[in-house]
Design an enzyme around this catalytic site. Structure first.
Site, short mmCIF file in Angstrom:
data_model
loop_
_atom_site.label_atom_id
_atom_site.label_comp_id
_atom_site.label_asym_id
_atom_site.label_seq_id
_atom_site.Cartn_x
_atom_site.Cartn_y
_atom_site.Cartn_z
N LYS A 176 2.25 -6.47 16.48
CA LYS A 176 1.10 -6.19 15.64
C LYS A 176 1.35 -6.87 14.30
CE LYS A 176 0.62 -3.59 12.62
NZ LYS A 176 0.68 -3.65 11.11
N ASN A 189 -8.80 -5.87 2.19
CA ASN A 189 -7.70 -5.29 1.44
C ASN A 189 -8.14 -4.51 0.21
OD1 ASN A 189 -4.90 -6.09 2.57
ND2 ASN A 189 -6.20 -7.89 2.86
N THR A 216 -9.30 3.25 2.28
CA THR A 216 -10.51 4.02 2.51
C THR A 216 -11.22 3.59 3.76
OG1 THR A 216 -11.72 2.49 1.09
CG2 THR A 216 -10.84 4.48 0.07
N THR A 255 4.21 -7.14 7.26
CA THR A 255 3.75 -5.93 7.93
C THR A 255 3.50 -6.27 9.38
OG1 THR A 255 2.69 -5.15 5.96
CG2 THR A 255 2.14 -4.01 7.92
N THR A 264 -2.93 -1.85 13.31
CA THR A 264 -3.56 -1.32 12.09
C THR A 264 -4.85 -2.10 11.85
OG1 THR A 264 -2.07 -2.72 10.76
CG2 THR A 264 -1.46 -0.40 11.03
#
Length: 405
Positions: A181, A400, A405, A192, A155
């Site tokens: 990741k 962050n 977006t 995450t 990501t």
């Protein structure tokens, strides 16, 4: 002890029996975003999951899958760009659908496929795009397949995170490889982050589960970037059993050697995640020795490496040991406050809980290096532990603030 060396030429399909690939399905962005790892036969499987109470749909489905299959599966499908978390009944239905479609695609039973997702929380998966993407997946037993797999699970990471080791057991070569990741929302217990481990060792699912839990506690559960735990973390290990060796039994010397090698792989991946923290410029390694227990040492190390004030001091190359001692005291672990030593790099800054002279200029220079080490000696017992993290920079806020977006 065994001789294990982290090898740049060992990748997730190096262990016997594995194939992998990654493609651009178009789920969110222009780069690869859908990955598949397949074993040529039923593999022993083990998994460790996030402790966040809001566990994403793919976590729920994978838990059920491993239970239904008694820990024997063939594959794992991963998408990035969309976490499929907090998406209600529709998200759960979509998770089952992606699992079933992957099983159909490679010709196995649905309960032989695990799934994982990572990305934005609270958005439904674009299922038509995802299902069409599954048809594009063609796993191969080549390094290019491993590389595309590693790219497709990312990501906000700045690069892929891959590692592996080989060691000898009873005349046979055992290979353990890993890919992960993770860059933000990283905090014990896990965050995450996704991790996938492959090995050709012969080991039962329940024994692999205990080995994985032990290794994760010493590695992935000892890193922190920003103190936030995610809804989607998972570390999944698969053992093909294709090496010609005796089965690894818990309590035997072979088990200890396997655990050491597995921990080496997990630790190397954990450090790569910490080093790649969003906006990070430095890896912070904190070692605690002389604690009452190993667990106490790990908790203190985590508290220090997770302190925003410590992290910003490292970014600013400020040897402010006061922030470190404050973090130690905030750890809620039993310590003798009169006998604490702290060293930053090569510089002793605190001895017997009292400040000592140190070369401020040299300390600043050492804190400008890629890896900043902090050692804490407590003189309370024999416990020891480590934790890994990164500095906190202006770029973390930039990344962050505009994540969606």
């Amino acid at each position: 002890m065994i001789e294990t060396t982290i090898s740049p030429v060992v990748h997730v399909v190096t262990p016997k029996g594995f194939q992998a690939c990654g493609v651009h399905a178009g789920l969110k962005r222009k780069r690869k975003d859908l990955a598949l790892l397949v074993c040529e036969q039923l593999a022993s499987a083990a998994a460790v999951y996030t402790t966040n109470q809001f566990q994403a749909a793919p976590i729920q489905v994978t838990k059920e899958t491993l239970h239904a299959s008694s820990g024997k599966i063939r594959a794992v499908l991963i998408n990035s760009g969309n976490a499929n978390a907090c998406t209600g009944p529709q998200g759960l239905e979509d998770a089952y659908t992606m699992r079933d479609k992957a099983a159909e695609h490679i010709g196995v039973k649905p309960e032989e496929v695990a799934i994982a997702s990572t990305g934005v929380i609270g958005q439904l998966l674009p299922m038509e795009t995802l299902l069409n993407g599954i048809d594009l997946l063609e796993p191969i037993h080549e390094e290019t397949g491993a590389e595309s797999f590693a790219e497709a699970i990312l990501t906000t990471d700045t690069g892929t995170k891959c590692t592996g080791v080989e060691y000898t057991e009873g005349g046979a070569t055992v290979t353990i490889a890993g890919v992960a990741k993770g860059s933000g929302m990283i905090h014990p217990n896990m965050a995450t982050m996704l991790g996938f481990i492959t090995t050709d060792a012969v080991i039962a699912p329940d024994v692999l589960q205990r080995a994985l839990k032990q290794s994760v506690d010493a590695s992935f559960n000892s890193i922190t970037v920003d103190g936030d735990s995610s809804t989607n973390d998972m570390v999944l290990a698969l053992a093909s059993g294709l090496t010609e060796m005796d089965e690894i039994i818990e309590g035997a010397p072979a088990y200890d050697r396997f655990c050491q090698a597995l921990t080496d792989v997990c630790t190397d991946l954990a450090k790569a995640i910490a080093r790649d923290g969003e906006g990070a410029t430095k890896l912070i390694e904190v070692e605690v020795v002389g604690a009452k227990t190993d667990e106490a040492a790990r908790m203190i190390a985590k508290q220090v490496v997770g302190s925003s004030l410590v992290k910003t001091a490292v970014y600013g190359q400020d040897a402010n040991w006061g922030r470190i001692i404050a973090a130690i005291g905030a750890s809620e672990q039993p310590i003798n406050v009169n006998h604490v030593d702290i060293r930053i790099g090569s510089q002793h800054v605190l001895m017997e809980s009292a400040p000592v002279w140190f070369d401020e200029a040299l300390a600043t220079e050492e804190m400008g290096q890629d890896v900043v080490s902090i050692q804490i000696r407590l003189q309370d017992g024999t416990g020891q532990g480590q934790a890994y993290g990164c500095d906190l920079t202006y770029d973390y806020v930039k990344i962050n603030a505009s994540y969606r977006t």
